[in-house]
Design an enzyme around this catalytic site. Structure first.
Site, PDB file in Angstrom:
ATOM      1  CG  HIS A 127      -1.562   1.393   1.392  1.00  0.00           C
ATOM      2  ND1 HIS A 127      -2.613   1.856   0.632  1.00  0.00           N
ATOM      3  CD2 HIS A 127      -1.202   2.428   2.191  1.00  0.00           C
ATOM      4  CE1 HIS A 127      -2.892   3.100   0.969  1.00  0.00           C
ATOM      5  NE2 HIS A 127      -2.046   3.481   1.910  1.00  0.00           N
ATOM      6  CG  HIS A 132       0.853   6.624  -0.260  1.00  0.00           C
ATOM      7  ND1 HIS A 132       0.001   7.706  -0.187  1.00  0.00           N
ATOM      8  CD2 HIS A 132       0.345   5.696   0.592  1.00  0.00           C
ATOM      9  CE1 HIS A 132      -0.976   7.440   0.678  1.00  0.00           C
ATOM     10  NE2 HIS A 132      -0.797   6.222   1.166  1.00  0.00           N
ATOM     11  CD  GLU A 173      -4.211   6.805   2.175  1.00  0.00           C
ATOM     12  OE1 GLU A 173      -4.324   5.854   1.373  1.00  0.00           O
ATOM     13  OE2 GLU A 173      -3.215   6.967   2.903  1.00  0.00           O
ATOM     14  CB  SER A 192      -2.525  -0.136  -2.824  1.00  0.00           C
ATOM     15  OG  SER A 192      -3.427   0.338  -1.837  1.00  0.00           O
TER      16      SER A 192
HETATM   17  N1  HBI Z   1       1.487   7.039  10.024  1.00  0.00           N
HETATM   18  N2  HBI Z   1       2.866   5.462   9.061  1.00  0.00           N
HETATM   19  C1  HBI Z   1       1.817   6.295   8.969  1.00  0.00           C
HETATM   20  N3  HBI Z   1       1.110   6.371   7.809  1.00  0.00           N
HETATM   21  C2  HBI Z   1       0.046   7.199   7.685  1.00  0.00           C
HETATM   22  O1  HBI Z   1      -0.579   7.257   6.612  1.00  0.00           O
HETATM   23  C3  HBI Z   1      -0.333   7.989   8.796  1.00  0.00           C
HETATM   24  C4  HBI Z   1       0.436   7.888   9.971  1.00  0.00           C
HETATM   25  N4  HBI Z   1       0.103   8.620  11.042  1.00  0.00           N
HETATM   26  C5  HBI Z   1      -0.990   9.571  11.011  1.00  0.00           C
HETATM   27  C6  HBI Z   1      -1.756   9.566   9.754  1.00  0.00           C
HETATM   28  N5  HBI Z   1      -1.412   8.836   8.748  1.00  0.00           N
HETATM   29  C7  HBI Z   1      -2.990  10.377   9.576  1.00  0.00           C
HETATM   30  O2  HBI Z   1      -3.842  10.136  10.667  1.00  0.00           O
HETATM   31  C8  HBI Z   1      -2.723  11.876   9.380  1.00  0.00           C
HETATM   32  O3  HBI Z   1      -3.042  12.207   8.045  1.00  0.00           O
HETATM   33  C9  HBI Z   1      -3.555  12.746  10.250  1.00  0.00           C
HETATM   34 FE    FE Z   2      -1.986   5.409   2.727  1.00  0.00          FE
END
Ligand code: HBI
Ligand code: FE
Length: 293
Positions: A127, A132, A173, A192
Protein backbone atom coordinates in the site's frame (compact mmCIF):
# COMPACT_ATOMS: atom_id res chain seq x y z
CA UNK A 1 -5.80 9.82 14.03
CA UNK A 2 -2.93 8.59 16.05
CA UNK A 3 -2.18 9.03 19.74
CA UNK A 4 0.19 11.95 20.32
CA UNK A 5 1.63 10.73 23.61
CA UNK A 6 3.21 7.58 22.28
CA UNK A 7 6.98 7.20 22.11
CA UNK A 8 8.88 5.21 19.47
CA UNK A 9 9.41 1.47 20.19
CA UNK A 10 12.88 0.09 20.98
CA UNK A 11 15.09 0.12 17.87
CA UNK A 12 13.33 3.12 16.31
CA UNK A 13 14.87 6.60 16.16
CA UNK A 14 13.31 9.62 17.91
CA UNK A 15 11.55 10.45 14.60
CA UNK A 16 10.14 6.88 14.50
CA UNK A 17 12.26 5.75 11.54
CA UNK A 18 13.81 2.26 11.44
CA UNK A 19 16.22 0.64 8.97
CA UNK A 20 14.37 -1.14 6.15
CA UNK A 21 16.68 -4.19 6.43
CA UNK A 22 15.94 -5.05 2.80
CA UNK A 23 18.26 -8.09 2.86
CA UNK A 24 15.97 -9.72 5.41
CA UNK A 25 12.97 -10.13 3.08
CA UNK A 26 12.36 -13.76 2.20
CA UNK A 27 11.90 -15.11 -1.32
CA UNK A 28 8.23 -15.66 -0.48
CA UNK A 29 7.81 -12.01 0.55
CA UNK A 30 9.35 -10.80 -2.73
CA UNK A 31 6.98 -13.10 -4.65
CA UNK A 32 3.99 -11.66 -2.75
CA UNK A 33 5.05 -8.18 -3.91
CA UNK A 34 5.42 -9.46 -7.49
CA UNK A 35 1.97 -11.04 -7.47
CA UNK A 36 0.34 -7.86 -6.16
CA UNK A 37 2.36 -5.68 -8.52
CA UNK A 38 1.56 -7.71 -11.63
CA UNK A 39 -2.15 -7.77 -10.89
CA UNK A 40 -2.34 -3.98 -10.42
CA UNK A 41 0.01 -3.23 -13.33
CA UNK A 42 -2.37 -5.15 -15.59
CA UNK A 43 -5.55 -3.56 -14.23
CA UNK A 44 -4.53 0.07 -13.87
CA UNK A 45 -3.25 1.49 -17.16
CA UNK A 46 -6.63 2.81 -18.46
CA UNK A 47 -7.99 3.47 -14.98
CA UNK A 48 -5.31 5.46 -13.21
CA UNK A 49 -4.13 9.00 -13.96
CA UNK A 50 -1.22 8.99 -16.46
CA UNK A 51 1.00 10.66 -13.82
CA UNK A 52 0.88 7.42 -11.80
CA UNK A 53 2.07 5.22 -14.68
CA UNK A 54 4.72 7.83 -15.47
CA UNK A 55 5.94 7.65 -11.84
CA UNK A 56 6.17 3.84 -11.93
CA UNK A 57 8.35 4.11 -15.04
CA UNK A 58 10.53 6.99 -13.81
CA UNK A 59 11.23 5.24 -10.49
CA UNK A 60 11.84 1.90 -12.22
CA UNK A 61 9.34 0.30 -9.88
CA UNK A 62 8.63 -2.51 -12.35
CA UNK A 63 11.85 -4.28 -11.37
CA UNK A 64 10.97 -7.49 -9.57
CA UNK A 65 10.80 -7.82 -5.80
CA UNK A 66 10.18 -5.45 -2.90
CA UNK A 67 11.86 -2.11 -3.66
CA UNK A 68 14.97 -1.18 -1.72
CA UNK A 69 14.30 2.28 -0.20
CA UNK A 70 17.92 3.33 -0.71
CA UNK A 71 17.66 3.09 -4.52
CA UNK A 72 14.02 4.19 -4.64
CA UNK A 73 14.89 7.33 -2.65
CA UNK A 74 17.84 8.07 -4.93
CA UNK A 75 15.55 8.15 -7.98
CA UNK A 76 12.79 10.02 -6.19
CA UNK A 77 15.29 12.56 -4.86
CA UNK A 78 16.39 13.30 -8.43
CA UNK A 79 12.80 13.69 -9.61
CA UNK A 80 11.26 15.84 -6.85
CA UNK A 81 13.52 15.87 -3.78
CA UNK A 82 11.47 13.29 -1.83
CA UNK A 83 12.76 10.26 0.10
CA UNK A 84 11.10 7.10 1.41
CA UNK A 85 11.88 6.07 5.00
CA UNK A 86 10.73 3.00 6.97
CA UNK A 87 8.62 3.19 10.15
CA UNK A 88 7.23 0.40 12.38
CA UNK A 89 3.58 1.22 11.59
CA UNK A 90 1.30 4.18 12.19
CA UNK A 91 3.21 7.08 13.69
CA UNK A 92 1.69 9.95 15.73
CA UNK A 93 0.16 12.75 13.66
CA UNK A 94 2.80 15.40 14.47
CA UNK A 95 5.68 13.07 13.54
CA UNK A 96 3.84 12.09 10.35
CA UNK A 97 3.33 15.75 9.37
CA UNK A 98 6.92 16.62 10.28
CA UNK A 99 8.21 13.96 7.85
CA UNK A 100 5.93 15.10 5.02
CA UNK A 101 6.81 18.77 5.58
CA UNK A 102 10.45 17.72 5.03
CA UNK A 103 9.66 15.68 1.92
CA UNK A 104 10.10 12.31 3.60
CA UNK A 105 7.39 9.74 2.98
CA UNK A 106 7.04 7.20 5.80
CA UNK A 107 6.35 3.62 4.79
CA UNK A 108 5.75 0.39 6.63
CA UNK A 109 8.45 -2.21 5.86
CA UNK A 110 6.39 -5.39 6.34
CA UNK A 111 4.41 -7.06 3.57
CA UNK A 112 1.05 -8.80 3.99
CA UNK A 113 1.01 -12.60 4.24
CA UNK A 114 0.08 -14.70 1.21
CA UNK A 115 -3.38 -15.37 2.66
CA UNK A 116 -4.03 -11.61 3.06
CA UNK A 117 -3.52 -10.73 -0.61
CA UNK A 118 -6.95 -9.15 -0.98
CA UNK A 119 -7.55 -7.51 2.34
CA UNK A 120 -5.71 -6.23 5.35
CA UNK A 121 -6.51 -3.48 7.81
CA UNK A 122 -3.20 -1.74 8.44
CA UNK A 123 -1.09 -0.30 5.60
CA UNK A 124 1.79 -2.56 4.50
CA UNK A 125 4.69 -1.82 2.16
CA UNK A 126 2.60 -2.61 -0.91
CA UNK A 127 0.00 0.00 0.00
CA UNK A 128 2.60 2.55 1.12
CA UNK A 129 5.09 2.13 -1.72
CA UNK A 130 3.05 0.98 -4.72
CA UNK A 131 0.06 3.14 -3.72
CA UNK A 132 1.77 6.37 -2.63
CA UNK A 133 5.26 6.64 -4.07
CA UNK A 134 4.69 6.83 -7.88
CA UNK A 135 2.81 10.14 -7.61
CA UNK A 136 5.57 11.62 -5.45
CA UNK A 137 7.61 11.73 -8.70
CA UNK A 138 5.08 14.30 -10.00
CA UNK A 139 6.13 17.87 -9.10
CA UNK A 140 2.62 19.23 -8.32
CA UNK A 141 1.60 16.20 -6.27
CA UNK A 142 4.97 16.23 -4.47
CA UNK A 143 4.40 19.88 -3.46
CA UNK A 144 0.82 19.10 -2.41
CA UNK A 145 2.05 16.39 -0.03
CA UNK A 146 4.59 18.74 1.51
CA UNK A 147 1.90 21.43 1.88
CA UNK A 148 -0.29 18.86 3.64
CA UNK A 149 2.50 18.16 6.15
CA UNK A 150 2.99 21.88 6.81
CA UNK A 151 -0.76 22.37 7.03
CA UNK A 152 -1.01 19.49 9.49
CA UNK A 153 1.42 21.13 11.88
CA UNK A 154 -0.62 24.36 11.73
CA UNK A 155 -3.96 22.51 11.98
CA UNK A 156 -2.77 21.00 15.25
CA UNK A 157 -2.61 24.52 16.74
CA UNK A 158 -6.29 25.03 15.76
CA UNK A 159 -7.37 21.63 17.08
CA UNK A 160 -8.41 20.85 13.49
CA UNK A 161 -6.32 17.79 12.61
CA UNK A 162 -9.39 15.61 12.17
CA UNK A 163 -10.83 18.09 9.64
CA UNK A 164 -7.59 18.30 7.69
CA UNK A 165 -7.20 14.51 7.79
CA UNK A 166 -10.46 14.26 5.80
CA UNK A 167 -8.82 16.18 2.97
CA UNK A 168 -5.93 13.70 2.98
CA UNK A 169 -8.36 10.80 3.08
CA UNK A 170 -10.50 11.98 0.17
CA UNK A 171 -7.56 13.06 -2.03
CA UNK A 172 -4.29 11.25 -1.29
CA UNK A 173 -6.01 8.01 -0.22
CA UNK A 174 -9.29 7.89 -2.18
CA UNK A 175 -9.17 10.67 -4.78
CA UNK A 176 -10.51 10.55 -8.34
CA UNK A 177 -9.61 12.95 -11.14
CA UNK A 178 -11.67 14.30 -14.02
CA UNK A 179 -9.79 13.60 -17.25
CA UNK A 180 -10.48 14.23 -20.94
CA UNK A 181 -11.47 10.57 -21.37
CA UNK A 182 -13.48 10.40 -18.14
CA UNK A 183 -12.83 9.77 -14.45
CA UNK A 184 -9.47 8.31 -13.40
CA UNK A 185 -8.12 6.96 -10.12
CA UNK A 186 -5.28 8.46 -8.11
CA UNK A 187 -5.87 7.71 -4.40
CA UNK A 188 -3.35 5.27 -2.92
CA UNK A 189 -6.03 3.36 -1.00
CA UNK A 190 -7.78 2.66 -4.29
CA UNK A 191 -4.84 1.93 -6.58
CA UNK A 192 -3.27 -0.52 -4.10
CA UNK A 193 -6.56 -2.48 -3.95
CA UNK A 194 -7.70 -4.72 -6.82
CA UNK A 195 -11.38 -4.67 -5.90
CA UNK A 196 -11.61 -0.96 -5.07
CA UNK A 197 -9.80 -0.07 -8.32
CA UNK A 198 -12.85 -1.52 -10.08
CA UNK A 199 -15.53 -0.39 -7.60
CA UNK A 200 -14.44 3.27 -7.36
CA UNK A 201 -14.77 3.83 -11.12
CA UNK A 202 -17.37 1.34 -12.36
CA UNK A 203 -19.81 0.52 -9.57
CA UNK A 204 -23.16 2.40 -9.55
CA UNK A 205 -23.20 2.32 -5.73
CA UNK A 206 -21.00 5.24 -4.56
CA UNK A 207 -21.52 8.97 -5.08
CA UNK A 208 -18.90 10.79 -7.11
CA UNK A 209 -18.86 14.49 -6.29
CA UNK A 210 -16.59 17.40 -7.31
CA UNK A 211 -13.92 18.14 -4.72
CA UNK A 212 -14.54 21.19 -2.55
CA UNK A 213 -12.32 21.95 0.47
CA UNK A 214 -15.05 22.96 2.90
CA UNK A 215 -17.43 20.19 1.81
CA UNK A 216 -14.73 17.53 2.24
CA UNK A 217 -13.67 18.88 5.64
CA UNK A 218 -17.22 18.27 6.86
CA UNK A 219 -17.51 14.74 5.49
CA UNK A 220 -17.01 11.61 7.62
CA UNK A 221 -15.27 8.61 6.09
CA UNK A 222 -15.20 4.82 6.38
CA UNK A 223 -12.08 2.90 7.27
CA UNK A 224 -13.73 -0.55 7.19
CA UNK A 225 -15.05 -0.88 3.62
CA UNK A 226 -15.25 0.77 0.19
CA UNK A 227 -16.04 4.50 0.35
CA UNK A 228 -19.67 5.55 -0.13
CA UNK A 229 -18.57 8.84 -1.70
CA UNK A 230 -15.52 9.67 -3.80
CA UNK A 231 -14.46 13.25 -4.54
CA UNK A 232 -13.19 14.31 -7.96
CA UNK A 233 -10.40 16.87 -8.51
CA UNK A 234 -9.59 18.63 -11.81
CA UNK A 235 -5.81 18.26 -11.68
CA UNK A 236 -2.92 18.11 -9.20
CA UNK A 237 -2.02 21.67 -10.18
CA UNK A 238 -5.52 22.89 -9.21
CA UNK A 239 -5.45 20.93 -5.96
CA UNK A 240 -2.04 22.37 -5.08
CA UNK A 241 -3.02 25.92 -6.02
CA UNK A 242 -6.23 25.81 -3.99
CA UNK A 243 -4.38 24.39 -0.97
CA UNK A 244 -1.65 27.04 -1.10
CA UNK A 245 -4.00 29.97 -1.77
CA UNK A 246 -6.54 29.14 0.92
CA UNK A 247 -6.28 30.62 4.39
CA UNK A 248 -7.35 27.61 6.44
CA UNK A 249 -7.88 29.46 9.76
CA UNK A 250 -11.25 31.02 8.80
CA UNK A 251 -12.25 27.80 7.06
CA UNK A 252 -11.64 25.80 10.26
CA UNK A 253 -13.77 28.33 12.18
CA UNK A 254 -16.64 28.04 9.67
CA UNK A 255 -16.52 24.27 9.60
CA UNK A 256 -16.50 24.13 13.42
CA UNK A 257 -19.96 25.75 13.43
CA UNK A 258 -21.40 23.35 10.82
CA UNK A 259 -22.60 19.79 11.30
CA UNK A 260 -20.67 16.82 9.93
CA UNK A 261 -21.95 15.24 6.73
CA UNK A 262 -22.57 11.50 6.58
CA UNK A 263 -20.53 9.22 4.33
CA UNK A 264 -23.38 8.96 1.79
CA UNK A 265 -25.02 12.37 2.03
CA UNK A 266 -25.49 14.83 -0.82
CA UNK A 267 -25.33 18.50 0.15
CA UNK A 268 -26.56 21.75 -1.41
CA UNK A 269 -23.93 23.10 -3.79
CA UNK A 270 -22.55 19.65 -4.64
CA UNK A 271 -21.51 19.24 -8.25
CA UNK A 272 -22.52 15.62 -8.79
CA UNK A 273 -20.78 13.35 -11.31
CA UNK A 274 -22.65 10.23 -10.19
CA UNK A 275 -25.50 10.03 -7.75
CA UNK A 276 -24.83 6.62 -6.22
CA UNK A 277 -27.48 3.98 -5.62
CA UNK A 278 -25.65 2.95 -2.39
CA UNK A 279 -26.79 -0.60 -3.26
CA UNK A 280 -23.45 -2.08 -2.20
CA UNK A 281 -23.46 -0.44 1.26
CA UNK A 282 -27.15 -1.23 1.77
CA UNK A 283 -26.70 -4.92 0.90
CA UNK A 284 -23.63 -5.12 3.13
CA UNK A 285 -25.50 -3.59 6.07
CA UNK A 286 -28.42 -6.02 5.60
CA UNK A 287 -26.01 -8.97 5.49
CA UNK A 288 -24.25 -7.78 8.68
CA UNK A 289 -27.57 -7.48 10.47
CA UNK A 290 -28.63 -11.00 9.47
CA UNK A 291 -25.31 -12.32 10.72
CA UNK A 292 -25.87 -10.76 14.13
CA UNK A 293 -29.09 -12.71 14.86
N1 HBI B 1 1.49 7.04 10.02
N2 HBI B 1 2.87 5.46 9.06
C1 HBI B 1 1.82 6.30 8.97
N3 HBI B 1 1.11 6.37 7.81
C2 HBI B 1 0.05 7.20 7.69
O1 HBI B 1 -0.58 7.26 6.61
C3 HBI B 1 -0.33 7.99 8.80
C4 HBI B 1 0.44 7.89 9.97
N4 HBI B 1 0.10 8.62 11.04
C5 HBI B 1 -0.99 9.57 11.01
C6 HBI B 1 -1.76 9.57 9.75
N5 HBI B 1 -1.41 8.84 8.75
C7 HBI B 1 -2.99 10.38 9.58
O2 HBI B 1 -3.84 10.14 10.67
C8 HBI B 1 -2.72 11.88 9.38
O3 HBI B 1 -3.04 12.21 8.05
C9 HBI B 1 -3.56 12.75 10.25
FE1 FE C 1 -1.99 5.41 2.73
Amino acid sequence: MVNVFETPPPGAAADWTIPQQWERYTEEEHRTWDALFERQARLLPDRVVPEFMEGLRMLKMDERGIPNFEYLSERLMKATGWQVVAVPGLVPDRDFFEHLANRRFVSGRFIRRKDQIDYLQEPDIFHDVFGHVPLLANPAFADYMQAYGEGGLRADDFGAIDRLARIYWYTVEFGLMQHREGLKLFGAGIVSSYSESVFALDDPSPNRIAFDLKRVMRTKYRIDDFQQTYFVVDSFEDLLRETLETDFAPLYRQVASLSDLEVDSVATGDQIFTLGTQAYATAKRAADETERY
